[in-house]
Design an enzyme around this catalytic site. Structure first.
Site, PDB file in Angstrom:
ATOM      1  CG  HIS A   5      32.407 -14.064 -35.652  1.00 11.84           C
ATOM      2  ND1 HIS A   5      32.367 -12.715 -35.960  1.00 11.84           N
ATOM      3  CD2 HIS A   5      33.710 -14.326 -35.332  1.00 11.84           C
ATOM      4  CE1 HIS A   5      33.565 -12.198 -35.845  1.00 11.84           C
ATOM      5  NE2 HIS A   5      34.396 -13.144 -35.460  1.00 11.84           N
ATOM      6  CG  ASP A  59      31.487  -7.008 -36.790  1.00 11.95           C
ATOM      7  OD1 ASP A  59      31.271  -8.043 -37.460  1.00 11.95           O
ATOM      8  OD2 ASP A  59      31.210  -5.859 -37.185  1.00 11.95           O
TER       9      ASP A  59
END
Length: 426
Positions: A398, A402
């Site tokens: 992450h 995204d």
């Protein structure tokens, strides 16, 4: 008689320390020239250390699992002649001559995550009488042999080893099992009380895998995304292709189709096909798709790399996957075949379960996991029909990827797999 000291060799690549994985000799053993006496491991490879001389082992310089510095004393051997040890030097730091030594033989075992090939000695025609070792004496054996013995309920100290220094090989276990099967005995009951225990050091390849997995979970901000895929049409296409060309071109598994789907989807989502150097804070985006295909070896998980998968058709991809998997199983994979992936595909085949949460293979930022195919009732155009369904369980870093990009990437793969003709449209 003299003493010859073998020091930990400089394996190259700027490595200053290596892990001692396994001894193949013990104090008092006679060794011959070029006989492998120990295995050591770097971050990328397991290396056989051969003896450049013949003689009797006087002392061992460390225990399996110990991290040793390059140049430190590995083993002392009593030899005919003067040897290379200067008796006037302190015991802990003898200045050594630099005799020509047999070059260490590198056997790749760790990639961006092979199994050590075992060359069993010929089994004797008849099984020797069991030799009971001391209770605290741990027989020499590879992790795969130990696991197999554990699963079969065999105490290794009663198995006669035919390998170097009495090392127990797979053939020794097979002979032990075969002889026990032929001899009359009371079959063990599944309810027999067991009190045996075995402590297994986490060393060698297993330690490296553990370190890599822990490092990946500590450094990357993992998140997982699961999507189900209707692979009914894909399986029909695969069956047709195998029926028509299976004999001449080879049978296709599901993996080449998944590789193709990944290649096509990455064209639209190049931000997934990257490597992230978090120390330099640098993302490297690749046009080429170097797809790691996780494979299980007898010693642990390996990730050989299908390089430039974007250039391969289904059968070429299938051939390359099969070649790499065989190289991993036989311990012949090279460093180049085990490094440099930009994204990883992992599958447990029929054991794939319903959902999994694979660990990102750093410094990549995405791994696509494949679960097993099951037939389920589904509603299609208002009708309940039986369809072949499969989940894609994928994980992403992450810090770089995204959530929207990850979901759209997997949805793109889903669309390609559910409409397999689109895999080949340009």
């Amino acid at each position: 008689m003299g003493t010859h000291v073998i020091k930990m060799p400089d394996i190259g690549e700027g490595i200053a320390q290596v892990e001692l994985v396994e001894w193949f000799v013990k104090v008092g053993d006679m060794v011959s020239e070029d006989q492998v006496v120990a295995d050591v491991m770097t971050d990328k490879a397991t290396v056989d250390i051969p003896s450049p001389v013949a003689g009797r082992v006087l002392a061992l310089g460390g225990q399996p699992g110990e991290v040793m510095a390059v140049g430190s004393e590995l083993i002392r051997i009593e030899v005919e002649g003067a040897g290379n040890l200067r008796e006037s030097a302190p015991q802990h730091a003898e200045p050594m001559a630099t005799p020509p030594q047999a070059a260490p033989q590198t056997r790749i075992e760790v990639a961006a995550v092979t199994a050590t090939p075992i060359k069993p000695a010929p089994a004797p025609a008849q099984r020797p009488a069991p030799v009971a070792r001391e209770a605290n004496e741990r027989p020499l054996a590879s992790p795969a042999v130990r696991k197999r013995a554990w699963d079969a309920g065999i105490e290794l100290r009663f198995v006669v080893g035919s390998g170097p220094a009495g090392r127990v090989l797979h053939d020794d276990l097979e002979l032990y099992l075969a002889q026990d099967t032929q001899s009359p005995s009371t079959p063990p009951s599944g309810y027999d009380k067991r009190t045996d225990e075995e402590q297994i050091p986490v060393i060698g390849l297993r330690r490296k895998i553990a370190q890599r997995m822990q490092d990946a979970k500590r450094r990357a901000a993992h998140f997982s995304y699961v999507e189900e895929v209707d692979v009914t049409a894909l399986e029909e296409l695969r069956a047709q292709l195998n029926h028509k060309w299976g004999e001449s071109r080879g049978k296709l598994t599901l993996l080449p189709f998944l590789v193709r789907a990944m290649v096509v989807a990455l064209r639209e989502f190049p931000q997934i096909n990257v490597r992230y150097d978090d120390e330099a804070q640098l993302i490297t985006r690749f046009g080429a798709a170097h797809i790691g295909v996780a494979a299980q070896s007898s010693n642990g998980l390996m990730v050989p790399v299908v390089r430039h998968a974007e250039t391969l058709n289904l059968w070429a991809a299938a051939d390359e996957i099969a070649r790499l998997a065989n190289a991993v199983r036989t311990g012949k994979a090279t460093r180049e075949e085990l490094t440099g992936s930009t994204i990883t595909l992992t599958s447990l085949g029929a054991l794939g379960g319903i959902v999994s949460t694979p660990v990102v293979n750093l410094p990549e930022v995405a791994i696509v996991g494949v679960n097993r195919i099951v037939e389920r009732p589904m509603v299609v155009k208002g009708q309940i029909v039986i369809r072949k369904m499969m989940n894609l369980s994928s994980s992403f870093d992450h810090r770089v990827v995204d959530g929207m990009d990850a979901a759209q990437f997997i949805q793109a793969m889903r669309g390609l797999l559910e409409q397999p003709a689109t895999l080949f449209l340009e």
